[in-house]
Design a protein around this motif. Structure first.
Motif, short mmCIF file in Angstrom:
data_model
loop_
_atom_site.label_atom_id
_atom_site.label_comp_id
_atom_site.label_asym_id
_atom_site.label_seq_id
_atom_site.Cartn_x
_atom_site.Cartn_y
_atom_site.Cartn_z
N SER A 109 6.59 17.43 20.27
CA SER A 109 6.11 17.69 21.63
C SER A 109 6.82 18.91 22.18
O SER A 109 7.79 19.40 21.59
N ARG A 128 1.82 17.41 23.00
CA ARG A 128 2.36 16.56 21.94
C ARG A 128 1.30 16.40 20.87
O ARG A 128 0.10 16.58 21.10
N HIS A 395 8.44 11.95 24.37
CA HIS A 395 7.36 12.92 24.22
C HIS A 395 6.33 12.89 25.35
O HIS A 395 5.36 13.65 25.29
#
Length: 708
Positions: A109, A128, A395
């Motif tokens: 990410s 991501r 993330h």
């Protein structure tokens, strides 16, 4: 001869095709593969010589001299594994924070920022790898999904190539299918990023301790491993750093040395040296002894405005009372639980999440597998978050995670394919208790509230079992995670907006709130058959702001939810659906008042029952009261009655206030409190407040008159 030449050509094509397929496999070649490539190259040369000889024979010009042995093509270099961790870098215009996470979540990410002229950075978008695409760790390219400032979701491709190993550096390429905020779509963007740390994100922590609270707890596991708050954050992917200036807080001299909700809010506001007015990777933690609410172990402040998910408090004496033998372990678990809330994690046992089986920080040991399984919880508890929580923390889009970003409980990470699952949880209505919600005057009929008048309701649980039972008042507390309040704006004909869960401005985590048949007896009251318990519900303002900011009609329903481990069901008690109408402004002045009344600090003031530290809100509300009552400072409508009530409650409330750099006790002014609350006659209280609030306000006014 023609057929012979055709056969040789086909043979040559097959050998060259096989050679090419071996060379493009993208890994270091084995000895067998190298030998096969050499054999194919030798055989190809012989075939090419034969073809050239045949051509010479057919062309009449004598045999063509043999072709030179072809130089072998260079073998592809072995790809280099990306190193897990956080990278930072950028280009001339933009900065990037890259997170490579093969080992835990198998994801990559990044956050993209716009560089400012004075070194400041403005967040543009987060991205991501798409759910379901596992990152195995070698350099390559992956499909990604990005979210920008407008909340738009955009697909694209991210690539990473290692360019140096000392320091470990990668060249990052990004192409988005569509434009995002500040990022051109359809064109390649290039960044150079250098590895910075094994942790994927940073988290600042400012800690204040009440006098008598020891240093941060340390738990020694049977393996000899030492567990601390910092080590748990590191396991979750956060590098902890200290921010602000730690300080010690004197204990309150009233209320039995316990902290009330408004005093906690004041502590957070006054002690926070790191700014509370912007979204950032920073949290404030108060380590205190006890609150005024029995069994309260932790709280997360989520009041919007100045404190959106930026502060938490943990009550360590209360923890020691309920967990005398394992207080260090429980204190660490509770602290990570509250910090998890501030990072936008929900309770695992909530109906929407459906994970009563979780061993995460975000579950209660008392709610594990429906309750009564505390020993099993601690036996298997590993000081970790669940897989879907880790994927979100590591993330998730930057505003969704960091304090001050998205509203609490608005990101359903548990259902987004990030490693978690939502098991089907059958629900069944309980029949031995009923739940009702009512408005002022005890009505369950549709009712009208003035524009921006705070909406007070009353919730009542009634025992209809035919025998005496025990019930706890926490069942009627939406801050404790057992009572859900669902609000839906409706239009004529029954249409309108989808139902929305009302989220309070504070999340309380109490001990002993368990499941069916496993609730701590100290939190229960005996209720005879036909008896009931009641509690007020002020749902005017919450974590997402004002609930009834727009005129129109709304439907409100409350639902109590408890899990039963014996049959793996959620047992619910739904209330009646209450119809509420918010009137339109009656004058231009009321519309102008909305500029004040819809501010977050004003919403906080009205929800807290006043606050000595929200001075601007108090002054502006006092001016609204003065204008509406034509200088008489009396209750002329629902809003003015609420303002008077808040001012009166706060006037008599004790505080520790920071004055000239020092904390000074302020015991309040009982005479002023009695005067202000005395302006609320029984008729006014009955008209604008639920019965529970009206009775409690009258009782408080009498108490202040007695001691004034």
């Amino acid at each position: 001869m023609s057929n012979h030449r055709t056969c040789l050509s086909q043979c040559l094509d097959a050998m060259q095709s096989e050679r090419a397929s071996i060379l493009v496999r993208g890994h270091a070649l084995s000895e067998a593969e190298l030998a096969r490539v050499a054999a194919l190259e030798s055989a190809s040369a012989k075939v090419m010589w034969a073809l050239s000889d045949l051509q010479g024979q057919s062309g009449g010009g004598g045999p063509t001299p043999p072709l030179p042995e072809p130089e072998p093509e260079p073998l592809p270099e072995e790809t280099i594994a990306l190193r897990d961790g956080r990278y930072s870098g950028g280009n001339d215009e933009q900065a990037i924070e890259l997170r490579v996470d093969r080992g835990v979540s198998a994801m990559i990410s990044a956050d993209i920022f716009q560089n400012g002229p004075n070194g400041e950075r403005t967040w543009l978008a987060s991205l991501r790898t798409v759910p379901g695409e596992a990152v195995e760790g070698s350099e390559g390219a992956w499909e990604v999904v990005a979210e920008d400032q407008d909340g738009s979701l955009i697909l694209g491709e991210l690539s990473a190539t290692v360019t140096a190993t000392e320091p470990f550096t990668t060249s990052v390429g990004l192409i988005l299918d569509q434009p995002a905020t500040g990022i051109v779509g359809g064109l390649p963007h290039h960044f150079v990023a250098t590895w910075r740390s094994a942790e994927l994100r940073g988290l600042g922590l400012e800690v204040e301790r009440e006098i008598g609270i020891a240093e941060e707890p340390v738990f020694q596991r049977a393996s000899g491993e030492t567990v601390t708050i910092g080590s748990c954050l590191a396991t979750a992917g956060f590098a902890r750093r200290d921010i602000g200036q730690p300080s010690q807080i004197p204990s309150p001299t009233t209320q039995g040395g316990r902290w009330g909700t408004a005093q906690l809010h004041a502590l957070m506001v006054q002690h926070a040296q790191d700014p509370l007015t912007r979204a950032k990777e920073g949290l404030h933690l108060l380590r205190l002894h006890e609150s005024t609410l029995n069994g309260l172990m932790g709280i997360m402040f989520d009041s919007g405005g100045d404190l959106p998910r930026q502060g938490s408090a943990v009550f360590e004496r209360e923890i020691q009372t309920f967990y005398p033998l394992d207080s260090a372990r429980k204190t660490i678990q509770t602290t990570l639980h509250e910090l998890g809330h501030a990072l936008n994690l929900a309770h695992r046992f909530e109906r929407e999440v459906g994970r009563a089986d979780s061993l995460s920080f975000m579950n209660y040991d008392s709610r594990y597998l429906g309750g009564g399984n505390e020993q099993a919880f601690w036996q298997d508890f590993d000081f970790r978050f669940d897989a879907d929580e880790l994927a979100f923390l590591r993330h998730g889009p930057r505003p969704a995670v960091i304090p001050g970003g998205h509203d609490f409980h608005t990101v359903p990470y548990w259902s987004e394919g990030n490693g978690g699952y939502v098991p089907y949880m059958p629900e069944e209505e309980l029949t031995f208790i009923t739940l009702a919600i009512r408005g002022p005057n005890g009505t369950t009929e549709p009712m009208v509230f003035d524009f921006l008048q705070p909406v007070f309701l009353e919730a009542e649980l009634t025992n209809v079992s035919g025998e005496t039972i025990e019930l706890g008042d926490f069942l009627l507390d939406p801050k404790s995670g057992v009572l859900d309040i669902v609000v839906r704006r409706v239009e004529g004909g029954g249409g309108g907006e989808p139902p929305a869960l009302w989220v309070p401005m504070m999340q309380r985590c109490r001990a002993g709130i368990q499941a069916m048949g496993a609730i701590d007896p100290s939190l229960l009251d005996v209720v005879p058959n036909g008896g009931s318990m009641t509690r007020n519900l002020n749902i005017s303002f919450g974590a997402a702001g004002f609930t009834f900011a727009e005129p129109g009609e709304y439907e409100v329903q409350a639902v109590v939810s408890l899990h039963n481990d014996q049959d793996n069901r959620n047992y619910i008690v739904p209330s009646n659906v209450l119809r509420v109408r918010i009137a339109f402004p009656h004058s231009r002045q009321e519309e102008e008042d909305a500029l004040i009344l819809l501010r977050d600090d004003v919403g906080q003031y009205l929800m807290l029952g006043g606050s000595r530290v929200l001075e601007r809100a108090r002054r502006d509300l006092e001016s609204v009261l003065d204008r509406r009552s034509k200088g008489k400072m009396t209750a002329v409508d629902g809003l003015s009655a609420n303002i008077l009530r808040c001012m009166g409650i706060d006037a008599g409330r004790p505080y520790l206030l920071r004055k000239e750099g020092a904390l000074t006790p302020d015991s309040g002014n009982r005479g002023q409190a009695a005067e202000l609350l005395g302006k609320l006659s029984p008729t006014v209280l009955k008209r604008y407040f639920d019965a529970n609030t009206a009775e409690a306000t009258a009782r408080l006014a009498a108490k202040h008159r007695q001691y004034a």
